[in-house]
Design a protein around this motif. Structure first.
Motif, mmCIF file in Angstrom:
data_model
loop_
_atom_site.group_PDB
_atom_site.id
_atom_site.type_symbol
_atom_site.label_atom_id
_atom_site.label_comp_id
_atom_site.label_asym_id
_atom_site.label_seq_id
_atom_site.Cartn_x
_atom_site.Cartn_y
_atom_site.Cartn_z
ATOM 1 N N LEU A 1 0.836 -1.197 0.000
ATOM 2 C CA LEU A 1 0.000 0.000 0.000
ATOM 3 C C LEU A 1 0.872 1.250 0.000
ATOM 4 O O LEU A 1 1.858 1.331 0.734
ATOM 5 N N ARG A 2 0.510 2.205 -0.809
ATOM 6 C CA ARG A 2 1.244 3.466 -0.856
ATOM 7 C C ARG A 2 0.480 4.505 -0.054
ATOM 8 O O ARG A 2 -0.577 4.986 -0.474
ATOM 9 N N ILE A 3 0.998 4.843 1.098
ATOM 10 C CA ILE A 3 0.309 5.748 2.020
ATOM 11 C C ILE A 3 0.738 7.184 1.750
ATOM 12 O O ILE A 3 1.905 7.469 1.500
ATOM 13 N N THR A 4 -0.226 8.090 1.787
ATOM 14 C CA THR A 4 0.067 9.516 1.685
ATOM 15 C C THR A 4 -0.313 10.201 2.995
ATOM 16 O O THR A 4 -1.184 9.717 3.727
ATOM 17 N N ALA A 5 0.347 11.307 3.303
ATOM 18 C CA ALA A 5 0.233 11.892 4.643
ATOM 19 C C ALA A 5 -0.849 12.951 4.784
ATOM 20 O O ALA A 5 -1.242 13.270 5.904
ATOM 21 N N THR A 6 -1.312 13.549 3.687
ATOM 22 C CA THR A 6 -2.242 14.668 3.829
ATOM 23 C C THR A 6 -3.552 14.386 3.110
ATOM 24 O O THR A 6 -3.566 13.688 2.093
ATOM 25 N N PRO A 7 -4.662 14.942 3.670
ATOM 26 C CA PRO A 7 -4.748 15.757 4.877
ATOM 27 C C PRO A 7 -4.641 14.954 6.168
ATOM 28 O O PRO A 7 -4.637 15.510 7.258
ATOM 29 N N GLY A 8 -4.549 13.636 6.048
ATOM 30 C CA GLY A 8 -4.254 12.724 7.150
ATOM 31 C C GLY A 8 -3.761 11.439 6.515
ATOM 32 O O GLY A 8 -3.976 11.211 5.317
ATOM 33 N N PRO A 9 -3.081 10.577 7.253
ATOM 34 C CA PRO A 9 -2.585 9.332 6.661
ATOM 35 C C PRO A 9 -3.713 8.531 6.019
ATOM 36 O O PRO A 9 -4.703 8.203 6.668
ATOM 37 N N ASN A 10 -3.560 8.226 4.730
ATOM 38 C CA ASN A 10 -4.607 7.512 4.007
ATOM 39 C C ASN A 10 -4.002 6.740 2.846
ATOM 40 O O ASN A 10 -2.875 7.023 2.433
ATOM 41 N N PRO A 11 -4.734 5.751 2.301
ATOM 42 C CA PRO A 11 -4.183 4.934 1.218
ATOM 43 C C PRO A 11 -4.111 5.629 -0.129
ATOM 44 O O PRO A 11 -3.585 5.052 -1.079
ATOM 45 N N GLY A 12 -4.632 6.838 -0.240
ATOM 46 C CA GLY A 12 -4.498 7.598 -1.468
ATOM 47 C C GLY A 12 -5.496 7.226 -2.547
ATOM 48 O O GLY A 12 -6.202 6.221 -2.466
ATOM 49 N N LYS A 13 -5.527 8.052 -3.587
ATOM 50 C CA LYS A 13 -6.484 7.869 -4.672
ATOM 51 C C LYS A 13 -6.207 6.617 -5.493
ATOM 52 O O LYS A 13 -7.082 6.107 -6.180
ATOM 53 N N GLY A 14 -4.977 6.112 -5.425
ATOM 54 C CA GLY A 14 -4.634 4.943 -6.222
ATOM 55 C C GLY A 14 -5.099 3.629 -5.647
ATOM 56 O O GLY A 14 -4.963 2.586 -6.310
ATOM 57 N N PHE A 15 -5.661 3.626 -4.451
ATOM 58 C CA PHE A 15 -6.123 2.390 -3.824
ATOM 59 C C PHE A 15 -7.497 2.028 -4.386
ATOM 60 O O PHE A 15 -8.490 2.705 -4.106
ATOM 61 N N THR A 16 -7.555 0.970 -5.174
ATOM 62 C CA THR A 16 -8.808 0.525 -5.769
ATOM 63 C C THR A 16 -9.027 -0.962 -5.502
ATOM 64 O O THR A 16 -8.062 -1.707 -5.251
ATOM 65 N N VAL A 17 -10.264 -1.391 -5.577
ATOM 66 C CA VAL A 17 -10.611 -2.809 -5.455
ATOM 67 C C VAL A 17 -11.678 -3.145 -6.482
ATOM 68 O O VAL A 17 -12.410 -2.270 -6.944
ATOM 69 N N ALA A 18 -11.739 -4.423 -6.820
ATOM 70 C CA ALA A 18 -12.836 -4.929 -7.646
ATOM 71 C C ALA A 18 -13.918 -5.478 -6.725
ATOM 72 O O ALA A 18 -13.611 -6.170 -5.745
#
Length: 437
Positions: A414-431
């Protein structure tokens, strides 16, 4: 051993100009833990034009609990929320802060979820039904929309879905500018933001006026509390503070809740044995009721372990109101400080084998020891922490009962981004497919 009062905290090595910004823009929790292991319980970091003193470890958490009210102020870190949306609770200290917290807490209680259970779960079921068939569902976005709907229905009795885009954009921009320092403050003067802010404040005022004209018979919610709230001296709060109280229910907790849901889903998909336990537990539970949530221990463990590994608030941002000492180092008045309250989550002396995802840990003992602190510690602990945990159990129970999800690339971290809070980011998708019994 005598303390050298002139000692300043050591600086974490970083890049010219950027400092530690690149590391902190990603997995900020991982960065803080690594720096603690290398530098000790107090150190300095630099991200572009901002410098922070980091206090970390069990003793830092204790310091925040015991001395936070005396040595810290929240004005510089959270004053933007108050100036922009009149959320005064984030910047008050002492008696005024405790008084306003008590009034807000009544309007953010779990009793409201119990009273509006059918409406909240109805919106959850409809949202999950609309996900079926999506091959690359944007997880964070969809959970933000769901969380906004759930929280606004529970806390105010009406959905804020129609204004979701405006609410999310304006709120995240304010956080990025005033707390993260990602953008200069001048962006808050742009016409697009000023229009969005005016629309949001008018929305809050209209909601309060509508409730005043149309009282209801259920338990008092956040709008009711805002209409009748008085300050610590018994004087009515001004209209703008009442509007700020109302907004706490519409979008203050959206990101915290949505990011927790997102990390929980990722944890389930990366740990099939945990998913099997949770699904078996939910299937055996029968109809999902509010009272029945307490009888889902695997799901509760999933929530708490996800909060340990992926805390929504890795630290509490403060400013030193006066000079003080910590662990032999001097922190000067005016210094920006981040008390990294979640660093103990990754230390083996507090959580054996911290790299293992284990839903059977003793979180009660860790809470008592102040080493489990996903929502911070002390007087500024997140007001909605209890509701967040309960709502996460209900939401994940519904999801595993109704849906089957799959990671497009299961082995990719998982690629975590820090803002506006720690989150998996827009690239996290599932089927997503509908689950078949």
């Amino acid at each position: 051993m005598a303390v050298d009062h002139s000692r300043t905290p050591p600086a974490v090595p970083g890049l010219p100009l950027l400092g530690n910004a690149l590391r902190m823009m990603g997995d900020v929790q991982g960065f803080l833990v690594d720096a603690y292991r290398r530098m000790g319980p107090v150190y300095r970091v630099r991200a572009l034009n901002q410098t922070f003193v980091i206090m970390a470890g069990e003793r830092a958490n204790r310091f925040l609990i015991e001395h936070g009210e005396d040595v810290f102020t929240s004005e510089e870190s959270f004053g933007g929320l108050n100036r922009q949306f009149h959320m005064r609770v984030h910047v008050l200290n002492g008696r005024p802060h405790r008084h306003l917290r008590r009034q807000l807490a009544t309007g953010l209680s779990r009793d409201l979820l119990a009273a509006r259970w059918d409406e909240v779960m109805g919106s959850t079921e409809r949202a999950f039904g609309s996900w079926v068939g999506e091959r690359a569902l944007p997880v964070v976005d969809r959970f933000q929309r769901l969380a906004a709907d759930q929280l606004s229905v529970a806390f105010t009795g009406a959905s804020s879905a129609a204004r979701f885009e405006t609410l999310r954009w304006a709120f995240e921009l304010v956080l990025d500018v005033t707390i993260a320092g990602k953008w200069p403050r001048v962006v808050l003067r742009r016409p697009a933001y000023r229009r969005a802010r005016a629309e949001i404040l008018a929305f809050a005022r209209d909601a309060l006026e509508h409730r005043a004209r149309n009282p209801h018979s259920g338990p008092a919610d956040l709008l009711d509390q805002a209409l009748t709230a008085v300050d610590e001296n018994g004087h009515p709060y001004p209209p703008e503070v009442r509007a700020g109280m109302a907004l706490q229910g519409y979008f203050a907790g959206i990101n915290t809740v949505a990011y927790l849901y997102s990390f929980m889903l990722y944890a389930l998909l990366r740990n099939p044995e945990v998913l099997a336990r949770v699904r078996s537990e939910v299937d055996a539970a029968g109809p999902l009721t509010f009272a029945g949530l307490r009888h889902l221990p695997a799901l509760h463990g999933l929530v708490l372990e996800t909060l340990r590994v992926y805390p929504p608030a890795p630290g509490s941002a403060r400013t030193a109101a006066k000079a003080f000492e910590f662990e032999g180092f001097r922190i000067d008045r005016g210094r920006r400080v981040l008390v990294a309250t979640s660093v103990p989550h990754q230390l083996p002396e507090h959580f054996p084998a911290p790299e293992r995802f284990d839903i059977d840990r003793d979180f009660a003992a860790a809470r008592r020891a102040a080493v489990y602190a996903p929502f911070s510690v002390g007087g500024h602990t997140c007001l909605g922490a209890g509701m967040t945990e309960v709502l996460a159990v209900a939401t994940m129970a519904t999801l595993v009962r109704r849906l089957t999800a799959a990671l497009p690339r299961p082995d990719q971290p998982l690629r975590i981004t820090a803002t506006p809070g720690p989150n998996p980011g827009k690239g996290f998708t599932v089927a997503v497919t509908a689950r078949r019994a």
